[in-house]
Design a protein around this motif. Structure first.
Motif, PDB file in Angstrom:
ATOM      1  N   PHE A 121      -4.065  -2.614 -32.333  1.00 48.79           N
ATOM      2  CA  PHE A 121      -5.248  -3.079 -33.061  1.00 48.79           C
ATOM      3  C   PHE A 121      -4.907  -4.297 -33.918  1.00 48.79           C
ATOM      4  CE2 PHE A 121      -8.072  -3.282 -36.696  1.00 48.79           C
ATOM      5  CZ  PHE A 121      -9.312  -3.283 -36.082  1.00 48.79           C
ATOM      6  N   LYS A 122      -3.804  -4.202 -34.655  1.00 47.81           N
ATOM      7  CA  LYS A 122      -3.399  -5.303 -35.541  1.00 47.81           C
ATOM      8  C   LYS A 122      -3.057  -6.576 -34.772  1.00 47.81           C
ATOM      9  CE  LYS A 122      -0.689  -2.612 -38.372  1.00 47.81           C
ATOM     10  NZ  LYS A 122       0.424  -2.398 -39.275  1.00 47.81           N
ATOM     11  N   ASN A 123      -2.528  -6.429 -33.563  1.00 52.11           N
ATOM     12  CA  ASN A 123      -2.019  -7.584 -32.823  1.00 52.11           C
ATOM     13  C   ASN A 123      -2.905  -8.055 -31.675  1.00 52.11           C
ATOM     14  OD1 ASN A 123       0.354  -7.753 -34.384  1.00 52.11           O
ATOM     15  ND2 ASN A 123       1.246  -6.094 -33.211  1.00 52.11           N
ATOM     16  N   MET A 124      -4.033  -7.387 -31.436  1.00 49.83           N
ATOM     17  CA  MET A 124      -4.860  -7.732 -30.278  1.00 49.83           C
ATOM     18  C   MET A 124      -5.280  -9.207 -30.280  1.00 49.83           C
ATOM     19  SD  MET A 124      -5.981  -6.565 -27.409  1.00 49.83           S
ATOM     20  CE  MET A 124      -5.838  -4.784 -27.582  1.00 49.83           C
ATOM     21  N   GLU A 125      -5.641  -9.728 -31.433  1.00 47.95           N
ATOM     22  CA  GLU A 125      -6.056 -11.130 -31.482  1.00 47.95           C
ATOM     23  C   GLU A 125      -4.910 -12.054 -31.059  1.00 47.95           C
ATOM     24  OE1 GLU A 125      -8.274 -14.334 -31.459  1.00 47.95           O
ATOM     25  OE2 GLU A 125      -9.094 -12.333 -31.738  1.00 47.95           O
ATOM     26  N   GLU A 126      -3.702 -11.729 -31.480  1.00 49.02           N
ATOM     27  CA  GLU A 126      -2.544 -12.518 -31.082  1.00 49.02           C
ATOM     28  C   GLU A 126      -2.323 -12.432 -29.568  1.00 49.02           C
ATOM     29  OE1 GLU A 126       1.904 -13.264 -32.740  1.00 49.02           O
ATOM     30  OE2 GLU A 126       1.365 -11.152 -32.421  1.00 49.02           O
ATOM     31  N   TYR A 127      -2.475 -11.228 -28.998  1.00 50.48           N
ATOM     32  CA  TYR A 127      -2.323 -11.066 -27.552  1.00 50.48           C
ATOM     33  C   TYR A 127      -3.330 -11.954 -26.814  1.00 50.48           C
ATOM     34  CZ  TYR A 127      -0.138  -6.561 -28.967  1.00 50.48           C
ATOM     35  OH  TYR A 127       0.618  -5.579 -29.542  1.00 50.48           O
ATOM     36  N   LEU A 128      -4.566 -11.939 -27.309  1.00 56.91           N
ATOM     37  CA  LEU A 128      -5.617 -12.742 -26.667  1.00 56.91           C
ATOM     38  C   LEU A 128      -5.342 -14.235 -26.827  1.00 56.91           C
ATOM     39  CD1 LEU A 128      -8.775 -10.651 -27.646  1.00 56.91           C
ATOM     40  CD2 LEU A 128      -7.471 -10.601 -25.500  1.00 56.91           C
ATOM     41  N   GLN A 129      -4.812 -14.634 -27.967  1.00 55.55           N
ATOM     42  CA  GLN A 129      -4.458 -16.044 -28.170  1.00 55.55           C
ATOM     43  C   GLN A 129      -3.354 -16.470 -27.205  1.00 55.55           C
ATOM     44  OE1 GLN A 129      -3.581 -16.500 -32.342  1.00 55.55           O
ATOM     45  NE2 GLN A 129      -5.723 -16.338 -32.937  1.00 55.55           N
ATOM     46  N   PHE A 130      -2.370 -15.611 -26.984  1.00 50.27           N
ATOM     47  CA  PHE A 130      -1.302 -15.918 -26.029  1.00 50.27           C
ATOM     48  C   PHE A 130      -1.896 -16.115 -24.637  1.00 50.27           C
ATOM     49  CE2 PHE A 130       2.622 -13.808 -28.254  1.00 50.27           C
ATOM     50  CZ  PHE A 130       2.414 -14.609 -29.370  1.00 50.27           C
ATOM     51  N   LEU A 131      -2.826 -15.239 -24.258  1.00 55.96           N
ATOM     52  CA  LEU A 131      -3.494 -15.378 -22.964  1.00 55.96           C
ATOM     53  C   LEU A 131      -4.281 -16.685 -22.895  1.00 55.96           C
ATOM     54  CD1 LEU A 131      -4.724 -11.731 -22.425  1.00 55.96           C
ATOM     55  CD2 LEU A 131      -3.293 -13.025 -20.825  1.00 55.96           C
ATOM     56  N   GLU A 132      -4.968 -17.030 -23.968  1.00 56.05           N
ATOM     57  CA  GLU A 132      -5.750 -18.271 -23.990  1.00 56.05           C
ATOM     58  C   GLU A 132      -4.844 -19.500 -23.885  1.00 56.05           C
ATOM     59  OE1 GLU A 132      -8.022 -17.445 -27.520  1.00 56.05           O
ATOM     60  OE2 GLU A 132      -9.720 -16.701 -26.321  1.00 56.05           O
ATOM     61  N   GLU A 133      -3.665 -19.430 -24.477  1.00 53.02           N
ATOM     62  CA  GLU A 133      -2.721 -20.547 -24.336  1.00 53.02           C
ATOM     63  C   GLU A 133      -2.228 -20.648 -22.890  1.00 53.02           C
ATOM     64  OE1 GLU A 133       0.178 -21.107 -27.454  1.00 53.02           O
ATOM     65  OE2 GLU A 133      -1.163 -20.082 -28.856  1.00 53.02           O
ATOM     66  N   GLY A 134      -2.025 -19.502 -22.257  1.00 50.51           N
ATOM     67  CA  GLY A 134      -1.694 -19.503 -20.836  1.00 50.51           C
ATOM     68  C   GLY A 134      -2.810 -20.101 -20.006  1.00 50.51           C
ATOM     69  N   LEU A 135      -4.053 -19.780 -20.361  1.00 53.97           N
ATOM     70  CA  LEU A 135      -5.214 -20.363 -19.670  1.00 53.97           C
ATOM     71  C   LEU A 135      -5.250 -21.879 -19.825  1.00 53.97           C
ATOM     72  CD1 LEU A 135      -8.222 -18.001 -20.504  1.00 53.97           C
ATOM     73  CD2 LEU A 135      -7.340 -18.582 -18.243  1.00 53.97           C
ATOM     74  N   LYS A 136      -5.000 -22.355 -21.036  1.00 53.90           N
ATOM     75  CA  LYS A 136      -4.987 -23.805 -21.271  1.00 53.90           C
ATOM     76  C   LYS A 136      -3.945 -24.479 -20.384  1.00 53.90           C
ATOM     77  CE  LYS A 136      -6.432 -23.612 -26.066  1.00 53.90           C
ATOM     78  NZ  LYS A 136      -5.967 -23.622 -27.438  1.00 53.90           N
ATOM     79  N   PHE A 137      -2.770 -23.852 -20.284  1.00 54.38           N
ATOM     80  CA  PHE A 137      -1.729 -24.403 -19.436  1.00 54.38           C
ATOM     81  C   PHE A 137      -2.199 -24.451 -17.988  1.00 54.38           C
ATOM     82  CE2 PHE A 137       1.510 -23.465 -16.276  1.00 54.38           C
ATOM     83  CZ  PHE A 137       2.250 -24.647 -16.342  1.00 54.38           C
ATOM     84  N   LEU A 138      -2.736 -23.340 -17.479  1.00 49.93           N
ATOM     85  CA  LEU A 138      -3.185 -23.303 -16.080  1.00 49.93           C
ATOM     86  C   LEU A 138      -4.246 -24.362 -15.813  1.00 49.93           C
ATOM     87  CD1 LEU A 138      -3.538 -19.452 -15.444  1.00 49.93           C
ATOM     88  CD2 LEU A 138      -1.691 -20.964 -14.657  1.00 49.93           C
ATOM     89  N   THR A 139      -5.197 -24.487 -16.723  1.00 49.90           N
ATOM     90  CA  THR A 139      -6.274 -25.456 -16.556  1.00 49.90           C
ATOM     91  C   THR A 139      -5.727 -26.877 -16.548  1.00 49.90           C
ATOM     92  OG1 THR A 139      -7.807 -23.933 -17.621  1.00 49.90           O
ATOM     93  CG2 THR A 139      -8.481 -26.240 -17.507  1.00 49.90           C
ATOM     94  N   SER A 140      -4.865 -27.198 -17.492  1.00 49.08           N
ATOM     95  CA  SER A 140      -4.313 -28.563 -17.537  1.00 49.08           C
ATOM     96  C   SER A 140      -3.404 -28.828 -16.345  1.00 49.08           C
ATOM     97  CB  SER A 140      -3.607 -28.842 -18.862  1.00 49.08           C
ATOM     98  OG  SER A 140      -2.446 -28.060 -18.975  1.00 49.08           O
ATOM     99  N   PHE A 141      -2.686 -27.811 -15.885  1.00 49.02           N
ATOM    100  CA  PHE A 141      -1.845 -27.977 -14.703  1.00 49.02           C
ATOM    101  C   PHE A 141      -2.702 -28.299 -13.487  1.00 49.02           C
ATOM    102  CE2 PHE A 141       0.649 -26.789 -11.024  1.00 49.02           C
ATOM    103  CZ  PHE A 141       1.887 -27.329 -11.324  1.00 49.02           C
ATOM    104  N   LEU A 142      -3.776 -27.569 -13.323  1.00 49.88           N
ATOM    105  CA  LEU A 142      -4.677 -27.823 -12.197  1.00 49.88           C
ATOM    106  C   LEU A 142      -5.291 -29.214 -12.266  1.00 49.88           C
ATOM    107  CD1 LEU A 142      -6.742 -24.577 -11.479  1.00 49.88           C
ATOM    108  CD2 LEU A 142      -4.920 -25.597 -10.119  1.00 49.88           C
ATOM    109  N   GLU A 143      -5.699 -29.616 -13.468  1.00 46.92           N
ATOM    110  CA  GLU A 143      -6.283 -30.953 -13.626  1.00 46.92           C
ATOM    111  C   GLU A 143      -5.266 -32.032 -13.313  1.00 46.92           C
ATOM    112  OE1 GLU A 143      -7.774 -30.802 -17.621  1.00 46.92           O
ATOM    113  OE2 GLU A 143      -9.514 -29.596 -17.027  1.00 46.92           O
ATOM    114  N   GLY A 144      -4.012 -31.796 -13.688  1.00 49.76           N
ATOM    115  CA  GLY A 144      -2.944 -32.753 -13.403  1.00 49.76           C
ATOM    116  C   GLY A 144      -2.616 -32.854 -11.934  1.00 49.76           C
ATOM    117  N   GLU A 145      -2.913 -31.784 -11.190  1.00 46.21           N
ATOM    118  CA  GLU A 145      -2.653 -31.771  -9.745  1.00 46.21           C
ATOM    119  C   GLU A 145      -3.783 -32.428  -8.976  1.00 46.21           C
ATOM    120  OE1 GLU A 145       0.103 -30.262  -7.918  1.00 46.21           O
ATOM    121  OE2 GLU A 145       0.905 -30.592  -9.925  1.00 46.21           O
ATOM    122  N   GLY A 146      -4.919 -32.699  -9.695  1.00 40.72           N
ATOM    123  CA  GLY A 146      -6.155 -33.202  -9.121  1.00 40.72           C
ATOM    124  C   GLY A 146      -5.973 -34.195  -8.056  1.00 40.72           C
TER     125      GLY A 146
END
Length: 139
Positions: free
Chosen positions: A114-139
């Motif tokens: 419960f205390k750390n769920m927001e941090e877990y979600l932020q880590f996932l969102e940072e992973g999403l940002k990486f995936l999105t930028s990687f895909l855009e760079g491969e464009g």
């Protein structure tokens, strides 16, 4: 690289994060008493992490970095300077969290989660940002 595969996984991760955010209670006591709904939150978290790691595997495979474990994939992406130190650390943590969710579910501590769920979600969102930028760079 299968861009559509990574794009699909991005959508699944976003959907899981949204499901967690909309159903996550405001108090730890409520979270602990959610029963099957709490299990659903944990399952969505596991599903999001799994999709992130599978997308990273797709990138690693396309670059022929040759790793057989999620830790190895992250290590190789880091070694090739595709991911930075900070993201590597967060991804390493998500691998550990996934392992607990999959293999040691019985040791999960609702209070800590419960205390750390927001941090877990932020880590996932940072992973999403990486995936999105990687895909855009491969464009």
């Amino acid at each position: 690289m299968k861009k559509e595969e990574i794009g699909y996984r991005i959508k699944l991760i976003e959907k899981s994060i949204q499901a967690i955010r909309t159903s996550f209670p405001k108090t730890q006591e409520r979270f602990s008493k959610m029963g099957l709904a709490k299990d659903g939150i944990y399952k969505q978290l596991e599903f999001a992490i799994q999709n992130l790691l599978d997308a990273l595997n797709e990138i690693s495979s396309s670059l022929e970095l040759g790793a057989v474990s999620y830790r190895g994939i992250i290590e190789n992406l880091h070694k090739e300077k595709i991911i930075d130190d900070e993201l590597k650390e967060k991804l390493d943590f998500l691998v550990q969290l996934r392992d607990v969710l999959v293999y040691n579910y019985d040791i999960l501590n609702d209070e800590i989660a419960f205390k750390n769920m927001e941090e877990y979600l932020q880590f996932l969102e940072e992973g999403l940002k990486f995936l999105t930028s990687f895909l855009e760079g491969e464009g």
